[in-house]
Design an enzyme around this catalytic site. Structure first.
Site, PDB file in Angstrom:
ATOM      1  N   LYS A   9       0.820  -1.211   0.000  1.00  0.00           N
ATOM      2  CA  LYS A   9       0.000   0.000   0.000  1.00  0.00           C
ATOM      3  C   LYS A   9       0.852   1.257   0.000  1.00  0.00           C
ATOM      4  O   LYS A   9       0.502   2.241  -0.635  1.00  0.00           O
ATOM      5  CB  LYS A   9      -0.943   0.020   1.210  1.00  0.00           C
ATOM      6  CG  LYS A   9      -2.130  -0.912   1.081  1.00  0.00           C
ATOM      7  CD  LYS A   9      -3.181  -0.569   2.125  1.00  0.00           C
ATOM      8  CE  LYS A   9      -4.294  -1.602   2.134  1.00  0.00           C
ATOM      9  NZ  LYS A   9      -5.243  -1.372   3.243  1.00  0.00           N
ATOM     10  N   LYS A  12      -9.215 -13.245  -9.654  1.00  0.00           N
ATOM     11  CA  LYS A  12     -10.197 -13.223  -8.583  1.00  0.00           C
ATOM     12  C   LYS A  12     -11.150 -12.035  -8.753  1.00  0.00           C
ATOM     13  O   LYS A  12     -10.717 -10.950  -9.156  1.00  0.00           O
ATOM     14  CB  LYS A  12      -9.432 -13.103  -7.257  1.00  0.00           C
ATOM     15  CG  LYS A  12     -10.245 -13.415  -6.047  1.00  0.00           C
ATOM     16  CD  LYS A  12      -9.345 -13.488  -4.817  1.00  0.00           C
ATOM     17  CE  LYS A  12     -10.199 -13.272  -3.580  1.00  0.00           C
ATOM     18  NZ  LYS A  12      -9.452 -13.254  -2.347  1.00  0.00           N
ATOM     19  N   LYS A  68     -13.214  -5.541  -6.669  1.00  0.00           N
ATOM     20  CA  LYS A  68     -13.984  -4.324  -6.926  1.00  0.00           C
ATOM     21  C   LYS A  68     -13.294  -3.383  -7.901  1.00  0.00           C
ATOM     22  O   LYS A  68     -13.894  -2.443  -8.392  1.00  0.00           O
ATOM     23  CB  LYS A  68     -14.307  -3.620  -5.601  1.00  0.00           C
ATOM     24  CG  LYS A  68     -13.080  -3.109  -4.859  1.00  0.00           C
ATOM     25  CD  LYS A  68     -13.456  -2.446  -3.555  1.00  0.00           C
ATOM     26  CE  LYS A  68     -12.179  -1.987  -2.851  1.00  0.00           C
ATOM     27  NZ  LYS A  68     -12.358  -1.458  -1.535  1.00  0.00           N
TER      28      LYS A  68
END
Ligand code: TRP
Length: 345
Positions: A126, A209, A212
């Site tokens: 991140k 997979k 979103k």
């Protein structure tokens, strides 16, 4: 009605305690969140003393918009209830309503090594994405707050996906370190890694997979029926026309079979047998029906809850109160152990 919840029958031994959390970082949970995690949380209510929280404090560790976070926190909570978490049986709450998490987090930060926190792969990923200058200290200490979420309740088990294994290891290390340095204080929790039994893949790219970040390939629980219908209608299928469970040769067809099986409590091969001969049109029709049968009443319930803010906030307050009552004794013991002075009350 606040009844004692841990053991419905006081003659039975107390149930093992579980805690898990989910970030309010999307307008809607997606099918993968539901099938992989939330559905398991609902099942665990039957056998465990369950604590589930919407981790809004974790959601501010990366860039975000305050009004969006606000709505997403309300909606995430409503979605957990609509998905079947029972606020009477489980303690369902919002993290920032329970200050003991951050209070314990500070103490745990003071026994966490700088290098140890720096080795967390989620932090490394991140912070790389955000850029070093924009990465915050909050992102760095995120896993320590997560450890506090868990340890403050003396949780025995933590149902999470495989991606959280490293954070759970850190949690266990911190619990053991604290216990051996200051005396037995925390339960060392076991990870209950939720096996991706019904791994649902991206509809437009059935090798990745479902996530979103792929708007056409991802089904959101709050998608209106026409959006779900369109996404499934345009899902990638494979060449040929046979309906068979074969994830390698027929990933698109197999993915739709898994989706139907997951929503109808069946198995992909049984679904394939049922739908054999119906062509890809029949398969997609069955997939649309299976998903809508869940999402239509689910969305209606979420919208009902969101329309009645007073009631929704009442449910949050019940969860918060119960969570604070469970968390406070652990915080008090921790403060005593580390040498803070307790005032008489
Ligand atoms: N980090 C978890 C995730 O991204 C969310 C989380 C926060 C969590 N606190 C937790 C999960 C405590 C389990 C227990 O999925």
């Amino acid at each position: 009605m606040a009844t004692a919840l841990n053991s419905p029958d006081p003659s039975l031994p107390p149930r093992p305690r579980v805690l898990s959390g989910i970030q309010p970082t999307a307008d809607s949970f997606q099918v993968g969140n539901y099938l992989g995690a939330i559905r398991r949380w609902v099942e665990l209510q039957e056998t465990h003393d369950a604590y589930y929280c919407v981790v809004d404090q974790h959601a501010i560790t990366v860039e975000y918009q305050p009004p969006v976070l606000h709505e997403r926190t309300l909606s995430s909570f409503a979605q957990l209830i609509a998905a079947g978490l029972d606020p009477q049986r489980s303690t369902v709450f919002v993290q920032s309503h329970v200050p003991q998490h951050s209070q314990l987090s500070w103490v745990l930060q003071c026994i966490t090594g700088f290098g140890e926190a720096g080795r967390m792969t989620q932090f490394k990923d991140k912070s790389q994405r955000e850029g070093t200058d924009r990465s915050t200290v909050g992102l760095f200490t995120y896993p320590v707050l997560q450890a506090a979420d868990i340890l403050i309740y003396q949780a025995d088990g933590v149902p999470v996906g495989e991606d959280q294994r490293q954070h759970l290891e850190l949690t266990r290390d911190l619990a053991q370190r604290f216990n051996s340095r200051f005396g037995r204080t925390f339960t060392v929790p076991e990870p209950l890694i939720l096996a991706d039994t019904a791994k649902i893949l991206d509809l437009s790219e059935p090798t990745a997979k479902m996530s979103k970040s792929s708007p056409t390939g991802c089904l959101f629980l709050l998608d209106p029926p026409e959006v779900i219908t369109k996404k499934i209608k345009t899902a990638v299928t494979d060449s040929g026309r046979d309906i068979a469970w074969d994830p390698v040769e027929k990933p698109g067809v197999s993915n739709l079979l898994s989706l139907i099986a997951a929503f109808t409590a069946s198995t992909p091969t049984a679904v394939a047998d049922d739908l054999a001969g119906g062509g890809y049109g029949g398969l997609k029709k069955a997939a649309i029906e299976a998903v809508l049968e869940f999402t239509v009443p689910f969305s209606a319930r979420v919208h009902e809850l969101l329309a009645d803010r007073t009631y929704l906030l009442q449910l949050m307050a019940i969860g918060a109160e119960r969570a604070r009552a469970a968390a406070q004794p652990t915080l008090a013991l921790t403060y005593e152990r580390v040498g803070f002075v307790t005032l008489p009350n």
